[in-house]
Scaffold this motif. Sequence first.
Motif, PDB file in Angstrom:
ATOM      1  N   HIS A   5      -8.387   8.346  -2.733  1.00 25.54           N
ATOM      2  CA  HIS A   5      -9.566   7.573  -2.325  1.00 25.54           C
ATOM      3  C   HIS A   5      -9.873   6.482  -3.352  1.00 25.54           C
ATOM      4  N   GLN A   6      -9.795   6.830  -4.630  1.00 23.60           N
ATOM      5  CA  GLN A   6     -10.042   5.827  -5.672  1.00 23.60           C
ATOM      6  C   GLN A   6      -9.010   4.706  -5.599  1.00 23.60           C
ATOM      7  N   ALA A   7      -7.739   5.089  -5.382  1.00 29.30           N
ATOM      8  CA  ALA A   7      -6.693   4.074  -5.255  1.00 29.30           C
ATOM      9  C   ALA A   7      -6.947   3.183  -4.053  1.00 29.30           C
ATOM     10  N   ARG A   8      -7.358   3.766  -2.963  1.00 31.53           N
ATOM     11  CA  ARG A   8      -7.624   2.988  -1.756  1.00 31.53           C
ATOM     12  C   ARG A   8      -8.762   1.990  -1.976  1.00 31.53           C
ATOM     13  N   ARG A   9      -9.812   2.446  -2.644  1.00 28.45           N
ATOM     14  CA  ARG A   9     -10.941   1.541  -2.888  1.00 28.45           C
ATOM     15  C   ARG A   9     -10.498   0.337  -3.724  1.00 28.45           C
ATOM     16  N   GLN A  10      -9.630   0.568  -4.701  1.00 29.93           N
ATOM     17  CA  GLN A  10      -9.156  -0.547  -5.518  1.00 29.93           C
ATOM     18  C   GLN A  10      -8.254  -1.482  -4.713  1.00 29.93           C
ATOM     19  N   LEU A  11      -7.420  -0.913  -3.849  1.00 25.00           N
ATOM     20  CA  LEU A  11      -6.549  -1.739  -3.018  1.00 25.00           C
ATOM     21  C   LEU A  11      -7.344  -2.658  -2.106  1.00 25.00           C
ATOM     22  N   GLU A  12      -8.474  -2.175  -1.612  1.00 22.70           N
ATOM     23  CA  GLU A  12      -9.268  -2.934  -0.645  1.00 22.70           C
ATOM     24  C   GLU A  12     -10.232  -3.912  -1.308  1.00 22.70           C
ATOM     25  N   ASP A  13     -10.388  -3.817  -2.608  1.00 23.70           N
ATOM     26  CA  ASP A  13     -11.347  -4.663  -3.325  1.00 23.70           C
ATOM     27  C   ASP A  13     -10.681  -5.996  -3.679  1.00 23.70           C
ATOM     28  N   ALA A  14     -11.083  -7.058  -2.998  1.00 30.91           N
ATOM     29  CA  ALA A  14     -10.450  -8.371  -3.194  1.00 30.91           C
ATOM     30  C   ALA A  14     -10.692  -8.921  -4.587  1.00 30.91           C
ATOM     31  N   SER A  15     -11.693  -8.429  -5.292  1.00 30.47           N
ATOM     32  CA  SER A  15     -11.919  -8.899  -6.660  1.00 30.47           C
ATOM     33  C   SER A  15     -10.968  -8.227  -7.647  1.00 30.47           C
ATOM     34  N   LEU A  16     -10.348  -7.115  -7.230  1.00 28.50           N
ATOM     35  CA  LEU A  16      -9.456  -6.365  -8.103  1.00 28.50           C
ATOM     36  C   LEU A  16      -7.991  -6.479  -7.706  1.00 28.50           C
ATOM     37  N   SER A  17      -7.733  -6.604  -6.394  1.00 26.58           N
ATOM     38  CA  SER A  17      -6.383  -6.455  -5.889  1.00 26.58           C
ATOM     39  C   SER A  17      -6.026  -7.584  -4.939  1.00 26.58           C
ATOM     40  N   GLY A  18      -4.766  -8.017  -4.972  1.00 27.43           N
ATOM     41  CA  GLY A  18      -4.309  -9.052  -4.057  1.00 27.43           C
ATOM     42  C   GLY A  18      -2.830  -8.911  -3.777  1.00 27.43           C
ATOM     43  N   PHE A  19      -2.435  -9.220  -2.545  1.00 31.45           N
ATOM     44  CA  PHE A  19      -1.048  -9.090  -2.128  1.00 31.45           C
ATOM     45  C   PHE A  19      -0.463 -10.465  -1.848  1.00 31.45           C
ATOM     46  N   MET A  20       0.758 -10.700  -2.331  1.00 34.36           N
ATOM     47  CA  MET A  20       1.457 -11.943  -2.031  1.00 34.36           C
ATOM     48  C   MET A  20       2.838 -11.626  -1.453  1.00 34.36           C
ATOM     49  N   PHE A  21       3.158 -12.276  -0.346  1.00 34.10           N
ATOM     50  CA  PHE A  21       4.464 -12.118   0.259  1.00 34.10           C
ATOM     51  C   PHE A  21       5.383 -13.242  -0.174  1.00 34.10           C
ATOM     52  N   VAL A  22       6.619 -12.873  -0.450  1.00 33.08           N
ATOM     53  CA  VAL A  22       7.673 -13.848  -0.711  1.00 33.08           C
ATOM     54  C   VAL A  22       8.569 -13.887   0.524  1.00 33.08           C
ATOM     55  N   LEU A  23       8.890 -15.087   0.987  1.00 31.68           N
ATOM     56  CA  LEU A  23       9.788 -15.239   2.122  1.00 31.68           C
ATOM     57  C   LEU A  23      10.644 -16.468   1.925  1.00 31.68           C
ATOM     58  N   THR A  24      11.703 -16.561   2.669  1.00 30.19           N
ATOM     59  CA  THR A  24      12.552 -17.749   2.671  1.00 30.19           C
ATOM     60  C   THR A  24      12.399 -18.450   4.017  1.00 30.19           C
ATOM     61  N   PRO A  25      12.690 -19.756   4.071  1.00 31.77           N
ATOM     62  CA  PRO A  25      12.532 -20.489   5.328  1.00 31.77           C
ATOM     63  C   PRO A  25      13.655 -20.177   6.324  1.00 31.77           C
ATOM     64  N   GLU A  26      13.609 -18.944   6.811  1.00 32.46           N
ATOM     65  CA  GLU A  26      14.581 -18.461   7.793  1.00 32.46           C
ATOM     66  C   GLU A  26      13.839 -17.625   8.832  1.00 32.46           C
ATOM     67  N   ARG A  27      14.466 -17.445   9.978  1.00 34.52           N
ATOM     68  CA  ARG A  27      13.788 -16.834  11.119  1.00 34.52           C
ATOM     69  C   ARG A  27      13.320 -15.405  10.835  1.00 34.52           C
ATOM     70  N   LEU A  28      14.209 -14.523  10.399  1.00 38.15           N
ATOM     71  CA  LEU A  28      13.845 -13.111  10.244  1.00 38.15           C
ATOM     72  C   LEU A  28      12.794 -12.877   9.160  1.00 38.15           C
ATOM     73  N   PRO A  29      12.910 -13.488   7.979  1.00 38.86           N
ATOM     74  CA  PRO A  29      11.830 -13.313   6.993  1.00 38.86           C
ATOM     75  C   PRO A  29      10.479 -13.794   7.500  1.00 38.86           C
ATOM     76  N   ILE A  30      10.455 -14.876   8.298  1.00 40.55           N
ATOM     77  CA  ILE A  30       9.187 -15.372   8.836  1.00 40.55           C
ATOM     78  C   ILE A  30       8.581 -14.337   9.777  1.00 40.55           C
ATOM     79  N   LEU A  31       9.399 -13.792  10.684  1.00 39.79           N
ATOM     80  CA  LEU A  31       8.896 -12.814  11.648  1.00 39.79           C
ATOM     81  C   LEU A  31       8.399 -11.553  10.951  1.00 39.79           C
ATOM     82  N   GLU A  32       9.180 -11.045  10.005  1.00 41.68           N
ATOM     83  CA  GLU A  32       8.786  -9.818   9.318  1.00 41.68           C
ATOM     84  C   GLU A  32       7.521 -10.029   8.494  1.00 41.68           C
ATOM     85  N   THR A  33       7.433 -11.171   7.832  1.00 43.51           N
ATOM     86  CA  THR A  33       6.253 -11.450   7.013  1.00 43.51           C
ATOM     87  C   THR A  33       5.006 -11.595   7.873  1.00 43.51           C
TER      88      THR A  33
END
Length: 335
Positions: free
Chosen positions: A224-252
């Motif tokens: 629960h503590q981990a989840r709260r930190q994951l959801e807190d935009a002031s603490l946690s952020g996700f960035m996706f890396v992709l390449t300009p190709e069809r499958l990475p775009i769809l999956e991302t």
Amino acid sequence: MFDLLDRRLVWVGGKGGVGKTTVSAALAVLAARRGKRCLIVSTDPAHSLGDVFARQLDDTPRRLLPNLDAMEIDPDIEVEAHLARVTAQMRGFAAPEMMDELKRQMQLTRQSPGAQEAALLERIARLITDSELAYDLIIFDTAPTGHTLRLLTLPEAMAAWTDGLLTHNRKSEQLGKVLKHLTPKAGRDVSSPFDDPKEDALSALDQRTRDIAETLLNRRRLFHQARRQLEDASLSGFMFVLTPERLPILETARAVTTLQEAGIPVVATLVNRVIPVEADGAFLERRRQQEATYLQRIDEAFATLPRPRLPWLDTDVQGLDILEDLADRLAGEGF
């Protein structure tokens, strides 16, 4: 400039082969250069973080630069440690004659599907909830949705297990009260059919059940503590890396939607391996024309997110010199 590196937890994900480990490492170098005490953690069983840094890494932090430590969590080591903790806890709950069966079950669990991930998730949860870790920033080089989504759903899974056990425990206590009420008082015939000679064993069983429930409750609190930190935009952020190709775009696109619906803040998508303008030749020109359509699709699909770009390099990424160069490029892209 966006504030990804101002958070305490940064998650870098992407389809296999798009360069997320390279980007994670360059981000860590950039953060350390700015004076942030940074730990970069690889949670991918097929580790390549050590290869990118050209250093040998293991599951304890190793200093690579001033302010920068790195580690690769070994799933096998985590499974062994996890099962050792479980076995130690169960020794206090199980009867001596059950220990051989317990050891057999632990051996089966070691080989079962999901054992590595369960142990890995617990290690991640402990890392991100440890307030005594002396880091301003922890960067996770991880899978796009798997680990984080499971961290979100684990509290519910733990709740189901714990609540079921507590319900069983309450029923046991109620049964104990009934037996106690019906058991003859001192001075009555001890041979009464209601005088249960196993009453002490029942009480002991209830205590063991309460101990198990407390263990599960502690794990439930951890997730629960981990989840709260994951959801807190002031603490946690996700960035996706992709390449300009069809499958990475769809999956991302699917992954971004899934994480956003789950309440995890997605901060950016980084487009990696864009063909440099100075690259020449008929082959690259045809590739560039195709790439332009994918870049436009990326701009449309992720219009609400920053979309910095990194060029396709003419060499492999290995060692601190090239990571320093990539860190410069990331700074130029607004990090």
